[in-house]
Design a protein around this motif. Structure first.
Motif, PDB file in Angstrom:
ATOM      1  N   ALA A  88       0.085  63.749 -42.195  1.00 15.52           N
ATOM      2  CA  ALA A  88       1.211  64.666 -41.997  1.00 15.52           C
ATOM      3  C   ALA A  88       0.872  65.988 -42.657  1.00 15.52           C
ATOM      4  O   ALA A  88       0.164  66.026 -43.663  1.00 15.52           O
ATOM      5  N   PRO A  89       1.382  67.089 -42.083  1.00 16.82           N
ATOM      6  CA  PRO A  89       1.103  68.394 -42.691  1.00 16.82           C
ATOM      7  C   PRO A  89       1.933  68.623 -43.955  1.00 16.82           C
ATOM      8  O   PRO A  89       2.882  67.883 -44.220  1.00 16.82           O
ATOM      9  N   THR A  90       1.583  69.650 -44.695  1.00 12.06           N
ATOM     10  CA  THR A  90       2.323  69.929 -45.934  1.00 12.06           C
ATOM     11  C   THR A  90       3.644  70.643 -45.661  1.00 12.06           C
ATOM     12  O   THR A  90       4.488  70.748 -46.530  1.00 12.06           O
ATOM     13  N   SER A  91       3.811  71.173 -44.452  1.00  7.87           N
ATOM     14  CA  SER A  91       5.128  71.696 -44.060  1.00  7.87           C
ATOM     15  C   SER A  91       5.345  71.346 -42.595  1.00  7.87           C
ATOM     16  O   SER A  91       4.388  71.070 -41.863  1.00  7.87           O
ATOM     17  N   ALA A  92       6.618  71.356 -42.175  1.00  3.66           N
ATOM     18  CA  ALA A  92       6.964  70.844 -40.847  1.00  3.66           C
ATOM     19  C   ALA A  92       6.647  71.855 -39.744  1.00  3.66           C
ATOM     20  O   ALA A  92       7.537  72.445 -39.123  1.00  3.66           O
ATOM     21  N   THR A  93       5.349  72.065 -39.492  1.00  5.47           N
ATOM     22  CA  THR A  93       4.948  73.006 -38.441  1.00  5.47           C
ATOM     23  C   THR A  93       4.043  72.317 -37.424  1.00  5.47           C
ATOM     24  O   THR A  93       3.350  71.354 -37.738  1.00  5.47           O
ATOM     25  N   ALA A  94       4.039  72.871 -36.203  1.00  9.94           N
ATOM     26  CA  ALA A  94       3.200  72.307 -35.142  1.00  9.94           C
ATOM     27  C   ALA A  94       1.720  72.620 -35.379  1.00  9.94           C
ATOM     28  O   ALA A  94       0.852  71.790 -35.089  1.00  9.94           O
ATOM     29  N   ASP A  95       1.426  73.809 -35.911  1.00 11.01           N
ATOM     30  CA  ASP A  95       0.017  74.212 -36.094  1.00 11.01           C
ATOM     31  C   ASP A  95      -0.786  73.164 -36.845  1.00 11.01           C
ATOM     32  O   ASP A  95      -1.887  72.781 -36.455  1.00 11.01           O
ATOM     33  N   LYS A  96      -0.199  72.731 -37.953  1.00 13.69           N
ATOM     34  CA  LYS A  96      -0.915  71.761 -38.787  1.00 13.69           C
ATOM     35  C   LYS A  96      -0.992  70.407 -38.081  1.00 13.69           C
ATOM     36  O   LYS A  96      -1.970  69.671 -38.241  1.00 13.69           O
ATOM     37  N   GLN A  97       0.047  70.060 -37.314  1.00 15.53           N
ATOM     38  CA  GLN A  97      -0.025  68.791 -36.579  1.00 15.53           C
ATOM     39  C   GLN A  97      -1.137  68.849 -35.531  1.00 15.53           C
ATOM     40  O   GLN A  97      -1.817  67.857 -35.285  1.00 15.53           O
ATOM     41  N   ILE A  98      -1.339  70.014 -34.928  1.00  9.26           N
ATOM     42  CA  ILE A  98      -2.424  70.161 -33.930  1.00  9.26           C
ATOM     43  C   ILE A  98      -3.785  69.926 -34.598  1.00  9.26           C
ATOM     44  O   ILE A  98      -4.637  69.220 -34.057  1.00  9.26           O
ATOM     45  N   GLU A  99      -3.949  70.489 -35.789  1.00  4.22           N
ATOM     46  CA  GLU A  99      -5.219  70.269 -36.515  1.00  4.22           C
ATOM     47  C   GLU A  99      -5.443  68.778 -36.750  1.00  4.22           C
ATOM     48  O   GLU A  99      -6.538  68.253 -36.603  1.00  4.22           O
ATOM     49  N   ILE A 100      -4.357  68.099 -37.135  1.00  2.00           N
ATOM     50  CA  ILE A 100      -4.465  66.651 -37.402  1.00  2.00           C
ATOM     51  C   ILE A 100      -4.832  65.900 -36.119  1.00  2.00           C
ATOM     52  O   ILE A 100      -5.708  65.028 -36.111  1.00  2.00           O
ATOM     53  N   ILE A 101      -4.176  66.257 -35.015  1.00  5.24           N
ATOM     54  CA  ILE A 101      -4.470  65.574 -33.736  1.00  5.24           C
ATOM     55  C   ILE A 101      -5.937  65.779 -33.356  1.00  5.24           C
ATOM     56  O   ILE A 101      -6.630  64.838 -32.957  1.00  5.24           O
ATOM     57  N   ASN A 102      -6.411  67.023 -33.499  1.00  3.70           N
ATOM     58  CA  ASN A 102      -7.810  67.302 -33.144  1.00  3.70           C
ATOM     59  C   ASN A 102      -8.775  66.473 -33.992  1.00  3.70           C
ATOM     60  O   ASN A 102      -9.777  65.955 -33.504  1.00  3.70           O
ATOM     61  N   GLU A 103      -8.421  66.336 -35.253  1.00  4.03           N
ATOM     62  CA  GLU A 103      -9.259  65.527 -36.150  1.00  4.03           C
ATOM     63  C   GLU A 103      -9.235  64.054 -35.713  1.00  4.03           C
ATOM     64  O   GLU A 103     -10.267  63.380 -35.707  1.00  4.03           O
ATOM     65  N   LEU A 104      -8.060  63.581 -35.310  1.00  3.33           N
ATOM     66  CA  LEU A 104      -7.953  62.182 -34.876  1.00  3.33           C
ATOM     67  C   LEU A 104      -8.722  61.958 -33.576  1.00  3.33           C
ATOM     68  O   LEU A 104      -9.315  60.893 -33.363  1.00  3.33           O
ATOM     69  N   ILE A 105      -8.718  62.969 -32.702  1.00  2.00           N
ATOM     70  CA  ILE A 105      -9.518  62.856 -31.461  1.00  2.00           C
ATOM     71  C   ILE A 105     -10.996  62.755 -31.830  1.00  2.00           C
ATOM     72  O   ILE A 105     -11.721  61.892 -31.328  1.00  2.00           O
ATOM     73  N   ASP A 106     -11.427  63.635 -32.741  1.00  2.00           N
ATOM     74  CA  ASP A 106     -12.841  63.613 -33.160  1.00  2.00           C
ATOM     75  C   ASP A 106     -13.231  62.258 -33.731  1.00  2.00           C
ATOM     76  O   ASP A 106     -14.356  61.797 -33.557  1.00  2.00           O
ATOM     77  N   ASN A 107     -12.296  61.632 -34.433  1.00  2.00           N
ATOM     78  CA  ASN A 107     -12.602  60.340 -35.055  1.00  2.00           C
ATOM     79  C   ASN A 107     -12.323  59.170 -34.119  1.00  2.00           C
ATOM     80  O   ASN A 107     -12.459  58.020 -34.512  1.00  2.00           O
ATOM     81  N   ASN A 108     -11.888  59.511 -32.896  1.00  2.00           N
ATOM     82  CA  ASN A 108     -11.720  58.516 -31.842  1.00  2.00           C
ATOM     83  C   ASN A 108     -10.855  57.323 -32.253  1.00  2.00           C
ATOM     84  O   ASN A 108     -11.216  56.174 -32.050  1.00  2.00           O
ATOM     85  N   VAL A 109      -9.716  57.626 -32.855  1.00  2.00           N
ATOM     86  CA  VAL A 109      -8.775  56.548 -33.169  1.00  2.00           C
ATOM     87  C   VAL A 109      -8.297  55.924 -31.854  1.00  2.00           C
ATOM     88  O   VAL A 109      -8.450  56.515 -30.783  1.00  2.00           O
ATOM     89  N   ASP A 110      -7.692  54.774 -31.936  1.00  2.00           N
ATOM     90  CA  ASP A 110      -7.260  54.073 -30.724  1.00  2.00           C
ATOM     91  C   ASP A 110      -5.848  54.448 -30.296  1.00  2.00           C
ATOM     92  O   ASP A 110      -5.512  54.374 -29.107  1.00  2.00           O
ATOM     93  N   GLY A 111      -5.015  54.797 -31.274  1.00  2.00           N
ATOM     94  CA  GLY A 111      -3.633  55.132 -30.943  1.00  2.00           C
ATOM     95  C   GLY A 111      -3.078  56.185 -31.882  1.00  2.00           C
ATOM     96  O   GLY A 111      -3.452  56.234 -33.059  1.00  2.00           O
ATOM     97  N   ILE A 112      -2.236  57.051 -31.330  1.00  2.00           N
ATOM     98  CA  ILE A 112      -1.550  58.061 -32.145  1.00  2.00           C
ATOM     99  C   ILE A 112      -0.061  57.952 -31.849  1.00  2.00           C
ATOM    100  O   ILE A 112       0.358  57.961 -30.691  1.00  2.00           O
ATOM    101  N   ALA A 113       0.730  57.854 -32.918  1.00  2.00           N
ATOM    102  CA  ALA A 113       2.195  57.935 -32.781  1.00  2.00           C
ATOM    103  C   ALA A 113       2.623  59.150 -33.582  1.00  2.00           C
ATOM    104  O   ALA A 113       2.276  59.269 -34.757  1.00  2.00           O
ATOM    105  N   ILE A 114       3.340  60.053 -32.947  1.00  4.10           N
ATOM    106  CA  ILE A 114       3.658  61.315 -33.628  1.00  4.10           C
ATOM    107  C   ILE A 114       5.138  61.639 -33.575  1.00  4.10           C
ATOM    108  O   ILE A 114       5.812  61.396 -32.580  1.00  4.10           O
ATOM    109  N   SER A 115       5.640  62.148 -34.690  1.00  2.87           N
ATOM    110  CA  SER A 115       6.996  62.697 -34.753  1.00  2.87           C
ATOM    111  C   SER A 115       6.815  64.209 -34.677  1.00  2.87           C
ATOM    112  O   SER A 115       6.295  64.838 -35.610  1.00  2.87           O
ATOM    113  N   ALA A 116       7.217  64.812 -33.567  1.00  2.16           N
ATOM    114  CA  ALA A 116       6.798  66.181 -33.245  1.00  2.16           C
ATOM    115  C   ALA A 116       7.601  67.266 -33.954  1.00  2.16           C
ATOM    116  O   ALA A 116       8.820  67.187 -34.050  1.00  2.16           O
ATOM    117  N   ASN A 117       6.869  68.281 -34.395  1.00  7.40           N
ATOM    118  CA  ASN A 117       7.544  69.474 -34.917  1.00  7.40           C
ATOM    119  C   ASN A 117       7.862  70.472 -33.811  1.00  7.40           C
ATOM    120  O   ASN A 117       8.696  71.357 -34.010  1.00  7.40           O
TER     121      ASN A 117
END
Ligand code: RAM
Length: 351
Positions: free
Chosen positions: A80-109
């Motif tokens: 989770a980001p340090t503040s409730a913004t979409a920008d930081k969530q996008i960075e996290i998603i990109n990192e999860l794609i790079d690490n090829n996780v199997d599933g993502i569940a997100i509470s969207a900002n």
């Protein structure tokens, strides 16, 4: 279980995940962050992405998510980001794609802002669902909905009417301006007023204030609202906002009604002393539990996320995918529970 061979997660990237989790995650490391030696290349990993790291609500949802993953034998990670913004969530998603996780569940900002990165995640074979705050239907397989948003939105203003006898202006202290769940609840609140103009004729909406799901900002925004004597009721559809608003209202000594979403354990004192009149909530841990089981059902090809499909969500039993308000797919956890003085202690050891 897996539909494709997961890319190897290299030791450096495992270390990077672990380090970023250590800095970004407020739950103990042992609960959310496996040590690199515990991971293997073919391990299944589901990530829960919260709105922001300070949010106790997101942490509770993750608790349920993690316990279901433990039952299933899957690695759960919390980001989770340090503040409730979409920008930081996008960075996290990109990192999860790079690490090829199997599933993502997100509470969207912000539903629109996340669309492109989540679509990329889907295209790369990751199961993507939203929970609590929905993403656009194109960027998810389904959404895990805590309770019917229309019921919640209408209940806020109906409750405000009850506690104020329909007299006096009201304000809303919400989270961020782009929060998909709060905005949806507010839309239904307004619809209830539009459809019942006579009933609410003496209850004008004076102001919507934004606490950004930040305790300090929510507190100061409440202090600001309390300076306006036309405001007789404050509706707070966010757990962080409600506990901060209750604190500010109590300190002010003003006779203003307060209702919203909150945890009985946090608000018990304020309900009992009359500062807060009513609150609504649901079983947040079950919400996370259902979320993980939904990822599993998708990951194992039991469901595709289409309306009408059913699956077994562990101890929650059989769940059915239904149509949301826009005819996209969702799974509803259940009904919201209303707490006031009469029942505030009944579940405060759980929520
Ligand atoms: C806050 C968040 C969350 C919401 C709860 C009720 O913690 O905004 O999204 O669902 O309140």
């Amino acid at each position: 279980m897996k539909k494709y061979i997961k890319k190897l997660i290299s030791i450096p990237s495992i270390l990077a995940i672990s380090i970023s989790l250590l800095t970004a995650c407020s739950v103990p490391q042992s609960e959310s962050t496996p040590s690199p030696s515990e991971k293997s290349a073919n391990e299944t990993v589901y990530a829960f992405v919260g709105k922001d790291i300070q949010n106790p609500y997101s942490q509770k949802v993750f608790e349920g998510f993690e316990s279901a993953c433990n039952e299933i034998g899957i690695e759960a990670i919390y980001k989770a980001p340090t503040s409730a913004t979409a920008d930081k969530q996008i960075e996290i998603i990109n990192e999860l794609i790079d690490n090829n996780v199997d599933g993502i569940a997100i509470s969207a900002n912000d539903a629109d802002a996340l669309e492109s990165s989540l679509t990329e995640a889907l295209n790369s074979g990751i199961e993507v669902i939203s929970v609590d705050a929905p993403v656009n239907s194109i960027s998810r397989k389904t959404h895990i909905q805590q309770a019917d948003p229309e019921v919640l939105g209408r209940n806020f203003i109906k409750s405000a009417y009850d506690v104020s006898n329909g007299e006096g202006g009201f304000a809303i202290l919400t989270s961020t301006g782009s929060a998909p769940n709060q905005n949806q609840w507010i839309r239904y609140l307004k619809l209830e007023i539009e459809e019942n103009p006579e009933k609410y004729s003496n209850m004008p909406l004076i102001e919507i204030a934004y606490g950004d799901d930040d305790a300090t900002k929510s507190y100061t925004e409440t202090q600001y609202l309390l300076q306006n004597d036309a405001i007789k009721t404050i509706i707070v559809p966010t757990t962080i906002g409600l506990s901060s608003a209750a604190k500010a209202l109590k300190e002010s000594g003003k006779d203003v009604n307060l209702i919203g979403l909150g945890f009985p354990s946090e608000l018990s004192e304020y309900i009992k002393d009359g500062t807060c009149d009513r609150l609504y909530i649901w079983n947040t841990t079950d919400l996370g539990y259902l979320t993980a089981y939904t990822l599993k059902a998708l990951d194992e090809n039991e469901i595709t996320g289409s309306i009408g499909e059913t699956f077994t969500a562990g101890s929650l039993g059989e769940k059915t995918i239904t149509a949301d308000k826009d005819n996209a797919s969702e799974i509803i956890l259940g009904d919201p529970i209303m707490f006031d003085r009469t029942n505030i202690d009944s579940l405060s050891d759980i929520y």
